[in-house]
Each structure stands twice: as structure tokens, then as C-alpha cells.
Design an enzyme around this catalytic site. Sequence first.
Site, PDB file in Angstrom:
ATOM      1  N   GLN A  91       4.335 -53.031   7.216  1.00 20.08           N
ATOM      2  CA  GLN A  91       4.506 -51.508   7.496  1.00 20.08           C
ATOM      3  C   GLN A  91       3.100 -51.001   6.840  1.00 20.08           C
ATOM      4  O   GLN A  91       2.857 -50.954   5.839  1.00 20.08           O
ATOM      5  CB  GLN A  91       5.577 -50.826   6.925  1.00 20.08           C
ATOM      6  CG  GLN A  91       5.645 -49.344   7.592  1.00 20.08           C
ATOM      7  CD  GLN A  91       6.618 -48.536   6.962  1.00 20.08           C
ATOM      8  OE1 GLN A  91       6.802 -48.480   5.538  1.00 20.08           O
ATOM      9  NE2 GLN A  91       7.619 -47.986   7.377  1.00 20.08           N
ATOM     10  N   TYR A 114       4.104 -38.445   5.644  1.00 17.73           N
ATOM     11  CA  TYR A 114       2.567 -39.172   5.161  1.00 17.73           C
ATOM     12  C   TYR A 114       1.465 -38.756   6.351  1.00 17.73           C
ATOM     13  O   TYR A 114       1.818 -37.778   7.110  1.00 17.73           O
ATOM     14  CB  TYR A 114       2.887 -40.533   5.107  1.00 17.73           C
ATOM     15  CG  TYR A 114       3.949 -41.084   3.941  1.00 17.73           C
ATOM     16  CD1 TYR A 114       3.666 -40.654   2.788  1.00 17.73           C
ATOM     17  CD2 TYR A 114       4.977 -41.866   4.471  1.00 17.73           C
ATOM     18  CE1 TYR A 114       4.514 -40.953   1.758  1.00 17.73           C
ATOM     19  CE2 TYR A 114       5.831 -41.955   3.232  1.00 17.73           C
ATOM     20  CZ  TYR A 114       5.669 -41.709   2.166  1.00 17.73           C
ATOM     21  OH  TYR A 114       6.595 -41.933   1.166  1.00 17.73           O
ATOM     22  N   ARG A 150       7.386 -46.197  13.178  1.00 16.58           N
ATOM     23  CA  ARG A 150       8.497 -45.441  12.683  1.00 16.58           C
ATOM     24  C   ARG A 150       8.169 -44.115  12.561  1.00 16.58           C
ATOM     25  O   ARG A 150       7.177 -43.702  12.179  1.00 16.58           O
ATOM     26  CB  ARG A 150       8.579 -45.946  10.959  1.00 16.58           C
ATOM     27  CG  ARG A 150       9.792 -45.051  10.494  1.00 16.58           C
ATOM     28  CD  ARG A 150       9.950 -45.636   8.895  1.00 16.58           C
ATOM     29  NE  ARG A 150      11.350 -46.771   9.230  1.00 16.58           N
ATOM     30  CZ  ARG A 150      12.165 -46.799   8.109  1.00 16.58           C
ATOM     31  NH1 ARG A 150      12.001 -46.492   6.985  1.00 16.58           N
ATOM     32  NH2 ARG A 150      13.107 -47.470   8.488  1.00 16.58           N
ATOM     33  N   SER A 187      14.668 -53.417   5.530  1.00 10.67           N
ATOM     34  CA  SER A 187      13.903 -51.973   5.767  1.00 10.67           C
ATOM     35  C   SER A 187      12.820 -51.940   5.071  1.00 10.67           C
ATOM     36  O   SER A 187      13.095 -52.411   3.513  1.00 10.67           O
ATOM     37  CB  SER A 187      14.797 -50.910   5.915  1.00 10.67           C
ATOM     38  OG  SER A 187      14.373 -49.795   6.458  1.00 10.67           O
ATOM     39  N   PRO A 188      11.605 -51.560   5.137  1.00 13.91           N
ATOM     40  CA  PRO A 188      10.537 -51.371   4.096  1.00 13.91           C
ATOM     41  C   PRO A 188      10.986 -50.549   2.892  1.00 13.91           C
ATOM     42  O   PRO A 188      11.516 -49.443   3.535  1.00 13.91           O
ATOM     43  CB  PRO A 188       9.451 -50.702   4.975  1.00 13.91           C
ATOM     44  CG  PRO A 188       9.896 -50.023   6.092  1.00 13.91           C
ATOM     45  CD  PRO A 188      11.234 -51.096   6.651  1.00 13.91           C
ATOM     46  N   ARG A 238      18.872 -49.752   1.208  1.00  7.76           N
ATOM     47  CA  ARG A 238      19.327 -50.003  -0.185  1.00  7.76           C
ATOM     48  C   ARG A 238      20.490 -51.133  -0.318  1.00  7.76           C
ATOM     49  O   ARG A 238      20.370 -51.460  -1.534  1.00  7.76           O
ATOM     50  CB  ARG A 238      20.130 -48.655  -0.323  1.00  7.76           C
ATOM     51  CG  ARG A 238      18.979 -47.509  -0.886  1.00  7.76           C
ATOM     52  CD  ARG A 238      19.452 -46.155  -0.913  1.00  7.76           C
ATOM     53  NE  ARG A 238      20.096 -45.850   0.752  1.00  7.76           N
ATOM     54  CZ  ARG A 238      20.876 -44.542   0.766  1.00  7.76           C
ATOM     55  NH1 ARG A 238      20.945 -43.874  -0.052  1.00  7.76           N
ATOM     56  NH2 ARG A 238      21.230 -44.522   2.070  1.00  7.76           N
TER      57      ARG A 238
HETATM   58  C1  LIG Z   1      13.550 -47.726  -2.889  1.00 12.65           C
HETATM   59  C2  LIG Z   1      13.055 -47.311  -1.320  1.00 12.65           C
HETATM   60  C3  LIG Z   1      11.740 -47.278  -1.206  1.00 12.65           C
HETATM   61  C4  LIG Z   1      11.564 -47.059   0.447  1.00 12.65           C
HETATM   62  N1  LIG Z   1      10.319 -47.333   0.747  1.00 12.65           N
HETATM   63  C5  LIG Z   1      10.016 -46.906   2.245  1.00 12.65           C
HETATM   64  C6  LIG Z   1       8.582 -47.420   2.714  1.00 12.65           C
HETATM   65  O1  LIG Z   1       7.822 -47.922   1.878  1.00 12.65           O
HETATM   66  N2  LIG Z   1       8.353 -47.239   4.143  1.00 12.65           N
HETATM   67  C7  LIG Z   1       9.457 -46.623   4.579  1.00 12.65           C
HETATM   68  O2  LIG Z   1       9.283 -46.506   5.957  1.00 12.65           O
HETATM   69  N3  LIG Z   1      10.746 -46.387   4.277  1.00 12.65           N
HETATM   70  C8  LIG Z   1      11.017 -46.560   2.923  1.00 12.65           C
HETATM   71  N4  LIG Z   1      12.275 -46.403   2.424  1.00 12.65           N
HETATM   72  C9  LIG Z   1      13.161 -45.656   3.437  1.00 12.65           C
HETATM   73  C10 LIG Z   1      14.063 -46.931   3.831  1.00 12.65           C
HETATM   74  O3  LIG Z   1      13.376 -48.044   4.802  1.00 12.65           O
HETATM   75  C11 LIG Z   1      15.220 -46.646   4.863  1.00 12.65           C
HETATM   76  O4  LIG Z   1      14.808 -45.872   5.875  1.00 12.65           O
HETATM   77  C12 LIG Z   1      16.135 -45.577   4.027  1.00 12.65           C
HETATM   78  O5  LIG Z   1      16.366 -45.948   2.706  1.00 12.65           O
HETATM   79  C13 LIG Z   1      17.460 -45.409   4.635  1.00 12.65           C
HETATM   80  O6  LIG Z   1      18.267 -46.719   4.688  1.00 12.65           O
HETATM   81  P1  LIG Z   1      19.431 -47.277   3.684  1.00 12.65           P
HETATM   82  O7  LIG Z   1      20.339 -46.101   3.881  1.00 12.65           O
HETATM   83  O8  LIG Z   1      19.832 -48.441   4.356  1.00 12.65           O
HETATM   84  O9  LIG Z   1      18.867 -47.121   2.291  1.00 12.65           O
HETATM   85  C14 LIG Z   1      12.470 -46.675   1.155  1.00 12.65           C
HETATM   86  C15 LIG Z   1      13.861 -46.543   0.682  1.00 12.65           C
HETATM   87  C16 LIG Z   1      13.929 -46.922  -0.521  1.00 12.65           C
HETATM   88  C17 LIG Z   1      15.552 -46.742  -1.176  1.00 12.65           C
END
Ligand SMILES: Cc1cc2nc3c(=O)[nH]c(=O)nc-3n(C[C@H](O)[C@H](O)[C@H](O)COP(=O)(O)O)c2cc1C
Length: 777
Positions: free
Chosen positions: A497, A584, A632, A419-420, A726
Site C-alpha cells: 500500500q 492522508y 483505498r 489489511s494493511p 485487528r
Molecule cells: C495497528 C493498525 C495499523 C493500521 N494501519 C493502516 C495502514 O497502514 N493503512 C491503512 O489503510 N489502514 C490501516 N489500518 C486500518 C486497517 O487496515 C483496517 O481498515 C481497520 O483496522 C479496520 O479493520 P479491523 O476492524 O479488522 O481492524 C490500521 C489499523 C490498525 C489496527
Amino acid sequence: MKIVCIGGGPSGLYFALLMKKLGAHHDITVVERNKPYDTFGWGVVFSDQTLDNMRQWDVETANEVQQAFNHWDDIELHFKDRVIRSGGHGFVGIGRKKLLNILQERCEQLGVKLLFEQDVQSDLDFPDADLIIASDGINSRVRSRVPEVFQPDIVTRPNRYIWLGTNRLYDAFTFLFEKTEHGWFQAHVYKFDKQTSTFIVECPEHVWLAHGLDQADQDASIAFCEKLFAKNLQGEKLMTNARHLRGSAWLNFQRIKCQNWSHFNGNSHVVLMGDAVHTAHFAIGSGTKLALEDAIELVRQFKELGDTADRIPEVLRHYQAVREIDVIRLQNAAWNAMEWFEVCGERYCDQLEPEQFMYSMLTRSQRISHENLRLRDKHWLEGYEAWFASRTATPGVRPPMFTPYTQRSVTLKNRVVVSPMAQYMAQNGRVGDYHLVHLGARAMGGAGLVMVEMTAPSADGRITHGCPGLWNDEQTADFRRITDWVHQQTDAKIGLQIGHAGPKGASCRPWQGAGMDQPLTADDAEGNWPLVAASAIAYLPNGDVPRAMSRADMDRITTDFVACTQRAVQADFDWLELHCAHGYLLSSFISPLTNQRHDEYGGSLENRLRYPLEVFAAVRAVWPAHLPMSVRISAHDWVEGGITPTDAVEIARAFKAAGADMIDCSSGQVSAQQKPTYGRMYQTPFADRIRQEAGIATIAVGAISEADHVNSILAAGRADLCAVARPHLANPAWTLTEAARIGFKDLAWPRAYVSGKPQLEAGFARERAQQTATKGD
Ligand SMILES: Cc1cc2nc3c(=O)[nH]c(=O)nc-3n(C[C@H](O)[C@H](O)[C@H](O)COP(=O)(O)O)c2cc1C
Ligand SMILES: Cc1cc2nc3c(=O)[nH]c(=O)nc-3n(C[C@H](O)[C@H](O)[C@H](O)COP(=O)(O)OP(=O)(O)OC[C@H]3O[C@@H](n4cnc5c(N)ncnc54)[C@H](O)[C@@H]3O)c2cc1C
């Protein structure tokens, strides 16, 4: 102690007999309004585990129940002229009447007084009782007398159901689905004695009304159901034994939970038990289990804390504290299962093929995962895995996670997406060695697709000074270095993204300020910049107020997005995602919380989507037709008045119509007031709903942290890809690791790493063997 149980259902009777067993000196009376051996209802089911539990407390009752029950292992689905059966589910079915008779007899043996045909008006009718058990069922008069004390929370659900019986015997827990001109009906059927099966028919309210069943008496309702399920009933009749119900016998399920389970009524301690204090939908057949286990727990507390009157307050406190946790867990599972049956007609019946429909139904409570199903019926699950793989032209049996996925001309080797994740490590919007190492490591780690963090189309579109951008040639070349490396060294695909930070721009890096999303100050050494958004609403109370965008602003930013996309093509990305989530810029247009415009870009959802769709169309037009594009979205704002999952379906439909290939279903971060409900795979229901109702492929994301989660989601058709964020911070090779953990070997490792593969696999194999051995002990 003098104890009175008001209501002689399973909870009242079972408590009475266990308590009498604990202390023969207790004076225990059960008061029941019905005649002895006279009851409504057909069979009930509970699991093998409940019976084991009963055995520990009163072996005589358990033996009687065991002799009378019907045990079956299989679940059978009848759907669209197909019959699909899977085993290993372990249920016990028994006639409600038979169960009560066993309990009544056992009560009499032990010396519990049973008073029948006495309709108790109030718990105050027994002033000399030390303890009153309000086991008077779902419509508990005792509970209703003092609602301010018990504080019941009662939710009436929309589906209608009728509880019938039949002499057609079924040798599996059987689910029948039939479509009419007004919608779908389902029947939950199980045999409970040598002659009879329970036959519960259920449908949504609108389908029930459309068939005029609100006007139908019991006979007409039965005639209707007999005709509907005629093929399956094979000439057998349906029967009612609820003749005491006036008018329509079709009910709505009521979910009950109570804040307080007991009180002192001035004379006696009163405690609610069974359906009086909590209900669980029949979709997972657990009302009787809960009732019996309540009785067990209360007796256990008396046994542990002392069975004298002075111990009652403490016992009742412990009883609620312990039971509440189990009950909530079960109610949550029952709720998921109930919702599945409420929406299946609209969401699954017409969308899923029978094989996948079966899988979705079996995992409806979301307590049974892919690996649980393997333990229950390996043969069936492997058959299903082969079916799933065959949909992607992959021969053999393999977990859904490791099947390929194709969008337009791009085939991902498996269904895992990194994921981004913003890293805040760019300089002047340029990615460098840090990003090469970060993204390169994850591309080597086994995922099918690695997404680069949100990248801005202009300098003022960044979240922080550390966020990457793609608006000049240097930045294009920097990204090209990374994509070339990924393409040359790995078989992963890499996606970008793109997003504009809008009202959440000009923020500090998370480790710089007082936390996430904190605004840069005007005197920040790196400088601040003015913000734009749909409306002049700051994200945080201390944040800069953005300027509401003019048409000229919109045109400028659309142009920036287009140029950025053209650079993404030059940078050789395989996949593009437009970020319309998390508050955003584009998200600020979509949510009514952040968009309060009065022009054609504000107001209705259609208007609020207008600018994001303009940007999408402009970007799609320059993004090569052979390459996929996802969007997204925040499928839920988690704030009253914000975007709901119902809106999210409309949003997805609009992007689909504009040419989006997939919706990446995130949620929240639109308003600082949000109150999300976190939990395992907590956003997956949005991906599921959008996939089925909008008919577009989805990416599930959020607290997906095990291969078992990924497989369960994909196999049930809740999403097409799973994005994992994460866990990839902790372990770049998350996919390789999870494959080894579940014993899946057919996954290529980077050439130079292969000597690590058998070692990791052997370690996990040992772990699995140990777990199996421990379970067997
Ligand atoms: C450090 C960090 C940076 C993130 N940056 C982005 C981002 O640039 N773009 C986005 O759409 N989501 C971003 N997210 C959200 C993640 O892509 C994801 O949707 C969210 O962490 C839930 O997934 P997880 O439970 O596997 O961590 C970010 C999450 C984390 C932890
Ligand atoms: C359609 C349907 C299907 C179900 N299927 C299942 C299933 O498969 N598995 C399962 O486990 N559960 C099932 N249940 C739920 C199950 O029936 C109840 O959860 C369970 O019986 C609860 O036990 P109880 O003792 O708390 O209450 P009840 O069984 O409701 O007993 C309450 C008793 O109190 C008596 N009473 C009420 N008020 C008074 C009064 N004022 N004075 C005297 N007596 C009174 C009533 O006559 C009744 O006998 C189903 C329920 C429904 C509606």
C-alpha cells in the site's frame, strides 16, 4: 386498579386480558373506536418464537391462535422468470381480524369490559383511571397531545406501499419482483387463512409518481397492481379493505420511536404501547410481535413488582428500560430490511443474478448470517455455495471465503486479505527482520493476500519516523527479501500500500505520545518535518499547519509516487494499493472538509479528485498491466458536510474509469470531529453500495472478525474480498483458525505445521458438537 386501554388493537386487548388474568379484581376497560369484530388490514405474520412466548402467558389464547394460524417454513422468490425457494424460516400468519376476534373473546371471558364505537379524544377523559394504556396505534392521539413529554422521533420513509388481499393462495412467504418502464415493484405475499393471502405492493416514490399512482384511487391502484402481477395472480383479483381511507391508499412507512414511554397526566399514569410508541417496518413483519411482547412485559413487571397503584411508577420505569433494548434491536434489523427494499430496484435487481439476489434478500436484515442459513436450510445453502464456487470455476461445495479470486493475472487462493497495518517499526524508512517475521507469519497464516502497511514514496511522506518508505535501493532490496520469502515459503500473495501522509505526517509513534496521530514537536530528538496538504488545515488543533500544495509540489510528489511504484515492481510485489483514505495527502484533496482550494483542484468533487486521479494514472502507467491495483478510500467522513456514501460511489466511478480494479472501502479518520457508528461489519454497506452502483469490485473492511461474517458478505455479493486487520494482530493464522472453526478442511497448511491441523480441527469439532448438544437439551 382501574385501567383503561385506549385502542383495541393487539397491544391493548392482549394487555387487558393478561392483566385481568394476573388479578381478576382489576377493573379493566378497552375503548375502541371501531365496531366489534370490524377491522382494517389483512393478515399479519410473526415468528414461532412469539407464539411460544404467548403460550407461557395465556395458553388459551395461544391455542386459539395456533388453531387459526397458517404456519409455513419456506420463502419463495419470483424474480426474472425464476422461482427460488428455501426453507426453515418458521413463520406464523394469521388474519388480523381473526387475531383480534380471539383476543376480544378472551377478554370477554375473563371479564374485561370492551367498549366499541367510542372515539376517545384524550386520555384526560378518564380522570378516575389509575393507569391508562395508550394502545391507540401509529397515529396515537394520546402521544400527539403531549409531544414534549413523549418526544417522539418520527421518520417518514420514501417508499410507497399498498396493503391488499387476494384469494390466490400461496404456500410460502412469497416475494414477487416486476420491472416496469419506470422501475421495479415488489410484492410481499403470505397466506393467512384458508381463503386469503396478504399482498403488499411496494415501490420507490419516483416509480410511483412516474406511473401516476398519486392520482389513482383505490380501484385504479388495484387495477394497476393486478395487471403488473397478472402472471403470478393467475386470474385472481386483488382486494382492498381500507375503503375508509380517502384518496390514494398508498402509504409511506413511518418509523416511530419515543424518548419517554410514560408520564402522569395529573390524574392517571399514562403509558404508550405497541405502534403508539414504536413501529417496525413490515419487511420483517414484527409490528404485532412488538405489540404483543410489550403487553407481556408490562404484565410481567406488575407481576414482579406488585400490581397495586402505588407500584405503577416503578413498573413503568422498568417496563421502558427492558422493552427499549429489544425494541431498538428489532427496529435496527427492520430498518436494514426496509432499506434493502427501498434500494433493491436501483442496487440489486439489475445487478445480481437470481441466486445471489435471493441470498441478499434473505440476509437483508443483517441478523441472519451464513451459518444461520445453514441451520435453516442446509440443502439450499450448499446448493448456493456450489453455485458461488462455480462462478470461480471451482467444482463442489465450499464456503465463499475459500473460493479463489482473480484480478488481472493474479489469483488469490481465497478471499481473505490481511489489511494493511502500520507497525511503526521501520528505521530510516527501511523494513527489517521485524517486518519479515510479521508479514511472513501472516503469509503462512492462510490469507490469500497480505498487504504491507502504508509505505511512503518519500521521507516526508511518512506518518512517523517508524513508517516504511520506498525511495532508495536499500529499501527496495529490503522489501524484495520479504516478498521473496513469502513467494518461496507460502502460497499467499503480497501487496504494497503506497501513500503519502500529507497533513497527518510528522506524528509520534502511537506509544510515544499522548495517543494516536499526535504531532512530533520541533525539538523531537529524531526531528520534525514540514507538512503539505490540499489546504493549510491542521488535522488536530495542536498539530502543525501544512502548506497548501503548489503545482510544483504536486509534480514532485507525483514523480515520487511513480518512482516508488517502479521500485515496488523491482521488489516483486503482486498487488498495489493507492492509499486515498484516512485524511492522508490524497484523501485531503478528496474531502471537502480538508480541501478548501479555489483552483481546479478544489470545489466540486470532480475538481477535488483531479490530483488523486493524476497520481493514480501516473502510477497505473508504470505498474505492470498484468498486475492488479486497488484504491483505498474513506467512503464516509462521518462528519456533517464531509464525504458521504453517495459521494463514495462517484469517487469509485472516477477511479474505475481511470483503471482501478478494486475499491478498498474504509471510512473516517479524515476529521477529528468524526462521529462514526461502529458495529459488526459497519463499513460493509459502503462496499456493497459501491460494488452495485459503481460496478467495480470491492474490498470490505472493518469489524469483520469471523468466517461467518466473511461468508455472509461474499455470498450476498456485498464485496469481493474481505480485509481483516485487528484479528490478525491477535492471531497471524486467523484464516487457518477460522477454517477449522467452521469445519472446512480443504485448506493447505504450511508443510511444517500440518501436524497442528487435525488437532485444531478436532478441538473445534468437539466444540460444535457440544453446542449442538446444548441447543438440543
Ligand atoms: C495497528 C493498525 C495499523 C493500521 N494501519 C493502516 C495502514 O497502514 N493503512 C491503512 O489503510 N489502514 C490501516 N489500518 C486500518 C486497517 O487496515 C483496517 O481498515 C481497520 O483496522 C479496520 O479493520 P479491523 O476492524 O479488522 O481492524 C490500521 C489499523 C490498525 C489496527
Ligand atoms: C401494510 C402493513 C403490513 C403489516 N404487516 C404486519 C405483519 O406482517 N406482521 C406484524 O406483526 N405486523 C404487521 N403490521 C403492523 C401491525 O399492524 C401493527 O404493528 C400492530 O397492529 C400494532 O398493534 P397496536 O395494538 O399497537 O396498534 P393497532 O393495531 O394499530 O391498534 C390500534 C387500535 O386503536 C384504535 N384507536 C386508535 N385511536 C383511537 C381512539 N382515539 N379511540 C379509540 N380507539 C382508537 C384503532 O381503531 C385500532 O383498533 C403491518 C402494518 C402495515 C401497515
